[in-house]
Scaffold this motif. Structure first.
Motif, short mmCIF file in Angstrom:
data_model
loop_
_atom_site.label_atom_id
_atom_site.label_comp_id
_atom_site.label_asym_id
_atom_site.label_seq_id
_atom_site.Cartn_x
_atom_site.Cartn_y
_atom_site.Cartn_z
N ALA A 37 0.84 -1.20 0.00
CA ALA A 37 0.00 0.00 0.00
C ALA A 37 0.88 1.25 0.00
N ASP A 38 0.62 2.15 -0.92
CA ASP A 38 1.35 3.43 -1.01
C ASP A 38 2.82 3.32 -1.38
N SER A 39 3.27 2.14 -1.79
CA SER A 39 4.63 1.99 -2.30
C SER A 39 4.55 1.41 -3.71
N PRO A 40 4.43 2.30 -4.70
CA PRO A 40 4.24 1.82 -6.08
C PRO A 40 5.30 0.82 -6.52
N GLN A 229 1.77 11.02 1.13
CA GLN A 229 0.38 11.52 1.22
C GLN A 229 0.36 12.87 1.93
N GLY A 230 1.13 12.97 3.01
CA GLY A 230 1.19 14.21 3.78
C GLY A 230 1.90 15.32 3.01
N VAL A 231 2.94 14.95 2.27
CA VAL A 231 3.67 15.95 1.47
C VAL A 231 2.73 16.52 0.41
N ILE A 232 1.96 15.63 -0.22
CA ILE A 232 1.02 16.08 -1.27
C ILE A 232 -0.04 17.00 -0.67
#
Ligand code: RBF
Length: 332
Positions: A37-40, A229-232
């Motif tokens: 999850a969240d690591s393409p 996610q937080g950076v975006i």
């Protein structure tokens, strides 16, 4: 005598049935060093291997079908070594496939303990061990292209790379070549380097982004897994840009993400798994692939790229991409 023959027959049946399962079908384990999850990069690894196994199995009888086990090792890196040893010690998988530049150091000792265990490591480099095949991507190109567009798009000429942690590829390739691309695009560009400390903390990612934005940064490259996610969110809130790495990220924040520089790990995982299943791996080899091979790419046809990036900058990027592909420019 009769009893002896029955015994002999049952022993030989047992022998043949065992050797049959071993020679007829292969068994593959995918070791995910983290979570998908969240690591393409990890989702691409699992997708590629799965695709290859499915297509290989299509034309095979049940007894010849390859079996696949996908194992997520989790975010606690201290546990990875014991977890991969446990997987190898099962002696159940003909090959363990993984992707991470830190894995050769964990895997090399295992090949001495379990000399039949093969490993295919993507995004890694290890030459000369007959149980290991590695292929890495030309991340000089990937980082340079990302830095170049960041440099062209920045108005403040202040950029930041927010990384989850330091590691040799980050310190020696990704950060310096991101910076090189940025300063080649606009000489007087500064690049801050910040560390989250893990691959999942979105709150910390947002805090770091907020603080660099306060310093005037207007384009950020996040390489921090779920923390991105937080950076975006911070970039969106503050109206600055993000350059995305590894897969096509435009959908995550269509007006904030200005570029996606791909590392086509799904394509590589599929290709290499099929090569393994067809006995075509050169064990002990360490390859590197880049733009010219179709495993690094810069997305130019996405409508969000076309909308967010002015035509003159897109033209400069198109020239750069072409020059690298044609080997007119060597990045490293
Ligand atoms: N990338 C991720 O997307 N998620 C991760 O959890 C992750 N963990 C990593 C752990 C280590 C020890 C290292 C060396 C790299 C990790 N990466 C992770 C980075 C990944 O391998 C690659 O360098 C970046 O995605 C840039 O292509």
């Amino acid at each position: 005598m009769k009893k002896f023959f029955i015994y002999l027959i049952s022993i030989s049946l047992l022998f043949f049935s065992c050797s049959k399962t071993k020679t007829d079908s292969k068994s593959i384990a995918v070791f995910v060093p983290g979570i998908m999850a969240d690591s393409p990069v990890y989702a691409m690894l699992a997708d590629g291997v799965t695709k290859a196994v499915e297509s290989f199995n299509e034309s095979k009888s049940d007894s010849e079908k390859v079996t696949l086990f996908i194992f997520e090792a989790g975010t606690n890196q201290a546990e990875w070594s014991s977890k991969i040893i446990a997987l190898a010690s099962e002696q159940k998988y003909d090959v363990i496939i993984s992707a991470n530049s830190s894995l050769p150091d964990l895997v090399k000792p295992i090949t001495q303990q379990f000399p039949n265990q093969k490993f295919i490591l993507l995004d890694a480099e290890c030459e000369g061990n007959k149980n290991i095949y590695t292929v890495r991507y030309n991340q000089y190109q990937q980082s340079y292209l990302t830095g170049y567009i960041a440099g062209l798009m920045s108005k403040s000429h202040k950029l930041a790379l927010i990384a989850a942690q330091e590691y040799p590829v980050m310190n020696n390739v990704i950060f310096p070549y991101f910076k090189k691309g940025a300063t080649d695009a606009y000489a007087d560009t500064s690049v801050e380097f910040r560390i989250v400390g893990n691959w999942y903390d979105a709150t910390k990612g947002a805090m770091i982004a907020d603080s660099v934005i306060k310093n005037g940064v207007d384009v950020i490259l996040p390489i921090c897994g779920g923390a991105a996610q937080g950076v975006i969110a911070s970039a969106k809130h503050n109206g600055i840009y993000i350059t995305w790495f590894d897969n096509n990220g435009f959908a995550r924040a269509p007006e904030t993400i200005i570029s996606s520089t791909l590392m086509l790990q799904d394509k590589m995982a599929e290709k290499i798994t099929l090569e393994y299943l067809n006995d075509q791996i050169t064990w002990g080899a360490a390859d590197m692939v880049g733009m010219e091979d179709g495993f690094i790419d810069f997305v130019q046809d996405d409508s969000r790229y076309i909308k967010n990036v002015p035509a003159d900058i897109r033209a400069k990027m198109a020239d750069l991409v072409e020059d690298i592909k044609q080997k007119k420019i060597e990045i490293n």
